[in-house]
Design a protein around this motif. Sequence first.
Motif, PDB file in Angstrom:
ATOM      1  N   GLU A  62       0.844  -1.190   0.000  1.00 25.44           N
ATOM      2  CA  GLU A  62       0.000   0.000   0.000  1.00 25.44           C
ATOM      3  C   GLU A  62       0.878   1.237   0.000  1.00 25.44           C
ATOM      4  O   GLU A  62       2.056   1.182   0.315  1.00 25.44           O
ATOM      5  CB  GLU A  62      -0.937   0.003   1.201  1.00 25.44           C
ATOM      6  CG  GLU A  62      -0.225  -0.273   2.516  1.00 25.44           C
ATOM      7  CD  GLU A  62      -1.192  -0.596   3.648  1.00 25.44           C
ATOM      8  OE1 GLU A  62      -2.274  -0.013   3.669  1.00 25.44           O
ATOM      9  OE2 GLU A  62      -0.846  -1.432   4.498  1.00 25.44           O
TER      10      GLU A  62
ATOM     11  N   THR B  36      -0.663   3.934   8.143  1.00 23.15           N
ATOM     12  CA  THR B  36      -1.822   4.747   8.488  1.00 23.15           C
ATOM     13  C   THR B  36      -3.052   3.943   8.892  1.00 23.15           C
ATOM     14  O   THR B  36      -3.915   4.458   9.575  1.00 23.15           O
ATOM     15  CB  THR B  36      -2.205   5.655   7.310  1.00 23.15           C
ATOM     16  OG1 THR B  36      -2.439   4.837   6.158  1.00 23.15           O
ATOM     17  CG2 THR B  36      -1.085   6.649   7.020  1.00 23.15           C
ATOM     18  N   ASP B  37      -3.165   2.696   8.450  1.00 21.31           N
ATOM     19  CA  ASP B  37      -4.386   1.943   8.714  1.00 21.31           C
ATOM     20  C   ASP B  37      -4.073   0.516   9.166  1.00 21.31           C
ATOM     21  O   ASP B  37      -4.087  -0.425   8.368  1.00 21.31           O
ATOM     22  CB  ASP B  37      -5.264   1.921   7.462  1.00 21.31           C
ATOM     23  CG  ASP B  37      -6.701   1.523   7.790  1.00 21.31           C
ATOM     24  OD1 ASP B  37      -6.905   0.869   8.838  1.00 21.31           O
ATOM     25  OD2 ASP B  37      -7.599   1.871   7.006  1.00 21.31           O
TER      26      ASP B  37
ATOM     27  N   VAL C 210      -5.807  -1.599  10.780  1.00 18.44           N
ATOM     28  CA  VAL C 210      -6.922  -2.530  10.602  1.00 18.44           C
ATOM     29  C   VAL C 210      -6.878  -3.154   9.212  1.00 18.44           C
ATOM     30  O   VAL C 210      -7.005  -4.371   9.051  1.00 18.44           O
ATOM     31  CB  VAL C 210      -8.271  -1.815  10.838  1.00 18.44           C
ATOM     32  CG1 VAL C 210      -9.428  -2.755  10.515  1.00 18.44           C
ATOM     33  CG2 VAL C 210      -8.368  -1.321  12.277  1.00 18.44           C
ATOM     34  N   GLN C 211      -6.695  -2.311   8.201  1.00 18.84           N
ATOM     35  CA  GLN C 211      -6.629  -2.823   6.838  1.00 18.84           C
ATOM     36  C   GLN C 211      -5.403  -3.709   6.636  1.00 18.84           C
ATOM     37  O   GLN C 211      -5.461  -4.723   5.932  1.00 18.84           O
ATOM     38  CB  GLN C 211      -6.618  -1.673   5.832  1.00 18.84           C
ATOM     39  CG  GLN C 211      -7.958  -0.955   5.717  1.00 18.84           C
ATOM     40  CD  GLN C 211      -7.946   0.090   4.623  1.00 18.84           C
ATOM     41  OE1 GLN C 211      -6.913   0.333   3.996  1.00 18.84           O
ATOM     42  NE2 GLN C 211      -9.084   0.710   4.379  1.00 18.84           N
ATOM     43  N   ARG C 212      -4.293  -3.325   7.249  1.00 18.04           N
ATOM     44  CA  ARG C 212      -3.090  -4.155   7.144  1.00 18.04           C
ATOM     45  C   ARG C 212      -3.325  -5.518   7.770  1.00 18.04           C
ATOM     46  O   ARG C 212      -2.928  -6.541   7.228  1.00 18.04           O
ATOM     47  CB  ARG C 212      -1.902  -3.462   7.829  1.00 18.04           C
ATOM     48  CG  ARG C 212      -1.259  -2.382   6.986  1.00 18.04           C
ATOM     49  CD  ARG C 212      -0.077  -1.738   7.693  1.00 18.04           C
ATOM     50  NE  ARG C 212       1.010  -2.682   7.964  1.00 18.04           N
ATOM     51  CZ  ARG C 212       1.890  -3.077   7.053  1.00 18.04           C
ATOM     52  NH1 ARG C 212       1.811  -2.655   5.817  1.00 18.04           N
ATOM     53  NH2 ARG C 212       2.853  -3.911   7.375  1.00 18.04           N
TER      54      ARG C 212
ATOM     55  N   SER D 247       0.479  -5.749  11.607  1.00 13.79           N
ATOM     56  CA  SER D 247      -0.505  -4.673  11.743  1.00 13.79           C
ATOM     57  C   SER D 247      -0.210  -3.743  12.911  1.00 13.79           C
ATOM     58  O   SER D 247      -0.351  -2.516  12.797  1.00 13.79           O
ATOM     59  CB  SER D 247      -1.910  -5.256  11.909  1.00 13.79           C
ATOM     60  OG  SER D 247      -1.961  -6.113  13.038  1.00 13.79           O
TER      61      SER D 247
END
Length: 291
Positions: free
Chosen positions: A184, A189-190, A192-194, A211
């Motif tokens: 990404e 920055t995220d 949760v998505q990781r 994460s």
Amino acid sequence: MLACLVEQGDNARVAKHSADRKSGSGSDAQRRTPTFALVTGELLLTLGVIVALFVVYQVWWTDIEAGKLQSQASGDLERQWADENPRPLTRDAEGAAFARMFIPSFGPDFSYAVVQGTSDDALDRGPGHYVDTQLPGQPGNFAVAGHRVGRGAPFNDLGRLGTCDAVVVETATTWYIYRVLPVEDDPGTDPVQRREAASECLGEAAATEVSTGRYRGLSGSHVTDPQDIGVLQPVPGSGSTEVAAGDLPLLTLTTCHPQFSNRERLIVHAVLERSEDRQPGSVPAELSGEV
């Protein structure tokens, strides 16, 4: 009267001679101009031919030579593994083949013997192991470099790798299946998505580390400058060169970026998903088309 006519004739001849000189001078200038353009054009044409020959040598001829060296390395590897008592996996001499690498998303023909060392001679034989990094499957960072253009270009398509793509490493006794970390633009920055991306192909412990743990800022693919040796550290970017308890077994692939340039480096990070014992006639599901 006669004298006057004679004088006028002399004046006429002088005027004609002067005009002829001027006319001749103009012709010389006209002759010189196309000659200069012709010479310049020939020089540019010669330069173009030289550049074209260099490109042919760099991209085509070096591929042929590297192909021969890679075949030799692959043959050495097969003979070594055919031995009933293969020698332990160690940091062998420069250029010695010790493993084989597969990237299924690049097609069934992507199979390269991996050699020890990252000198020019070693990388002409195939992807080369940074000898100061870990060996396949070990906690820490198993790092490998490869050419992107010419000399076999094993890592030409490295930029195509995405989240969870498999990189399979075969040794004399074991198959190691690595998965590319989440790719990404801004990996920090995220979380949760990781975690969601990592959980698709990694175990719970690895997904947590990627994460929210020590690896939370580590992208599966990014570009850096050639002096950034931190990407080779056991935990890339940590500043430590020592393997510590709890370090994940990583694989790092490096190559030049962009293509036909040595200005930057393209880096791919993957983490070990699992390992399997190497058995005759058996390959991991990733190489049999089952995954």
